[in-house]
Design a protein around this motif. Structure first.
Motif, short mmCIF file in Angstrom:
data_model
loop_
_atom_site.label_atom_id
_atom_site.label_comp_id
_atom_site.label_asym_id
_atom_site.label_seq_id
_atom_site.Cartn_x
_atom_site.Cartn_y
_atom_site.Cartn_z
N THR A 1 0.80 -1.23 0.00
CA THR A 1 0.00 0.00 0.00
C THR A 1 0.82 1.28 0.00
N ASP B 1 -9.55 6.82 3.46
CA ASP B 1 -8.90 5.51 3.53
C ASP B 1 -8.02 5.46 4.78
N GLN C 1 -7.03 3.22 6.79
CA GLN C 1 -5.99 2.17 6.88
C GLN C 1 -4.74 2.57 6.09
N VAL D 1 -2.75 4.90 8.19
CA VAL D 1 -2.02 4.15 9.22
C VAL D 1 -0.80 3.47 8.60
N ASP D 2 -0.97 2.93 7.42
CA ASP D 2 0.16 2.27 6.74
C ASP D 2 1.29 3.28 6.49
#
Ligand code: 5GP
Ligand code: ZN
Length: 119
Positions: A29, A62, A64, A67-68
């Protein structure tokens, strides 16, 4: 569609490999690469592969992926050995704050003294 690659976006082209960069880490990602105009001994940009214009828009659409990006910023700092002294994660947001590329990105800066407050 939101998050889709943009034909005129420099960082989308780094994600696809159409524009070369010195990549230090890649995940499913995210991509992390050295800034072409470093402002510190370590200056790495961490970007999501999805396209959103800034960090807040990315977090809203988004979470997530945001966080990535933050997790990868921490991994980069550890790999670059700037985590012991301390480092800075910066999301310039808006032209008045110095944002020049409209694809969300975290600057990971370290390896020198970092003044507070920043300029
Ligand atoms: P901003 O000013 O939007 O917060 O950060 C954009 C960053 O991208 C700047 O620090 C700038 O030096 C970097 N940059 C601009 N073009 C390129 C490029 O083609 N390759 C790399 N690696 N960094 C770039
Ligand atoms: Zn983009």
């Amino acid at each position: 569609m939101a998050g889709e690659p943009q034909a005129d976006c420099l960082f989308c082209k780094i994600v696809t490999g159409d524009i070369p960069a010195t990549i230090v880490r890649e995940t499913d990602t995210t991509v992390a690469f050295r800034d072409i105009n470093p402002q510190a001994p370590t200056h790495v940009l961490v970007i999501p592969k999805v396209h959103y214009p800034d960090a807040a828009a990315l977090a809203a659409a988004d979470p997530q992926a945001m966080v990535d990006v933050l997790r990868e910023a921490g991994v980069v700092a550890a790999e670059e050995k700037i985590d012991g002294h301390g480092y800075r994660i910066v999301f310039n947001t808006g032209a008045g704050a110095g944002q020049t590329v409209w694809h969300a990105h975290a600057h990971v800066l370290g390896g020198r003294g970092l003044e507070w407050p920043p300029g």
